[in-house]
Design an enzyme around this catalytic site. Sequence first.
Site, PDB file in Angstrom:
ATOM      1  N   CYS A  88       0.832  -1.189   0.000  1.00 56.77           N
ATOM      2  CA  CYS A  88       0.000   0.000   0.000  1.00 56.77           C
ATOM      3  C   CYS A  88       0.881   1.260   0.000  1.00 56.77           C
ATOM      4  O   CYS A  88       1.619   1.479  -0.945  1.00 56.77           O
ATOM      5  CB  CYS A  88      -0.994  -0.037   1.163  1.00 56.77           C
ATOM      6  SG  CYS A  88      -2.376   1.130   0.956  1.00 56.77           S
ATOM      7  N   HIS A 193      -3.632  -4.994  -0.166  1.00 54.59           N
ATOM      8  CA  HIS A 193      -3.109  -5.591   1.060  1.00 54.59           C
ATOM      9  C   HIS A 193      -3.123  -7.117   0.944  1.00 54.59           C
ATOM     10  O   HIS A 193      -4.164  -7.747   1.159  1.00 54.59           O
ATOM     11  CB  HIS A 193      -3.954  -5.163   2.260  1.00 54.59           C
ATOM     12  CG  HIS A 193      -3.795  -3.725   2.628  1.00 54.59           C
ATOM     13  ND1 HIS A 193      -2.829  -3.287   3.507  1.00 54.59           N
ATOM     14  CD2 HIS A 193      -4.456  -2.621   2.209  1.00 54.59           C
ATOM     15  CE1 HIS A 193      -2.907  -1.977   3.629  1.00 54.59           C
ATOM     16  NE2 HIS A 193      -3.887  -1.546   2.850  1.00 54.59           N
ATOM     17  N   GLU A 195      -1.962  -9.219   2.986  1.00 53.03           N
ATOM     18  CA  GLU A 195      -2.224  -9.787   4.309  1.00 53.03           C
ATOM     19  C   GLU A 195      -3.710  -9.810   4.640  1.00 53.03           C
ATOM     20  O   GLU A 195      -4.128 -10.491   5.576  1.00 53.03           O
ATOM     21  CB  GLU A 195      -1.447  -9.015   5.384  1.00 53.03           C
ATOM     22  CG  GLU A 195      -2.030  -7.682   5.803  1.00 53.03           C
ATOM     23  CD  GLU A 195      -1.726  -6.526   4.864  1.00 53.03           C
ATOM     24  OE1 GLU A 195      -2.019  -5.375   5.238  1.00 53.03           O
ATOM     25  OE2 GLU A 195      -1.201  -6.768   3.755  1.00 53.03           O
TER      26      GLU A 195
END
Length: 213
Positions: A88, A193, A195
């Site tokens: 990001c 993202h 994750e």
Amino acid sequence: MTTAIVDYGSGNLRSAEKAFARALAEKGSGGRVTVTSDPDEVAAADRIVLPGVGAFGDCRTGLFGLDGMVEALEEAVAVKGRPFLGICVGMQLMAERGLEHGVHKGLGWVPGRVEALEPGHPGFKVPHMGWNGLFAVVAHPVLAGLKAGGHVYFVHSYRFRAARKEYILAESDHGGRFAAVIGRGNMIGTQFHPEKSQLYGLRLIANFLDWRP
């Protein structure tokens, strides 16, 4: 193998730590994930992850405000060629400059600038939040095995405009195409993202952990 996630006061550090630890555990190849604000730990790591949430200028201030951190990153990533992943705003900081609330100098690792995301259709809102398709434009080991159009999670109002098309590895669409993954040499960055992108994101993280640029 040690993967250092840089803690400079910005980013989903625990989410990133858990995702990288899970990817390592599923690989079964050992290794360690550490969240650190210590430049010496970053300099010694085998792989480096730079997360980022918020405004470009604020993230830059936090990163450059850590004594010795930018120098450690330059030495490990730009000089020694250790694998690097920006997430990001961590990706955006790889640019030469960011244009969010003024002009701010970036790390300058990938020629280009970060500018406002301006969809070409009024039906598309900014910030761009939620799930969207990812489409590779070139083959890259970190994108291996990722199905075209697979959904990843975005939260952003700005985009990375690369100076050359060769730095754009994958795109997404939000009222117009924009760079979703950029890369140069041993460096790669995702606007989304990984994750938070469930199994699709975990596959990308596992690929990064296997990557030998």
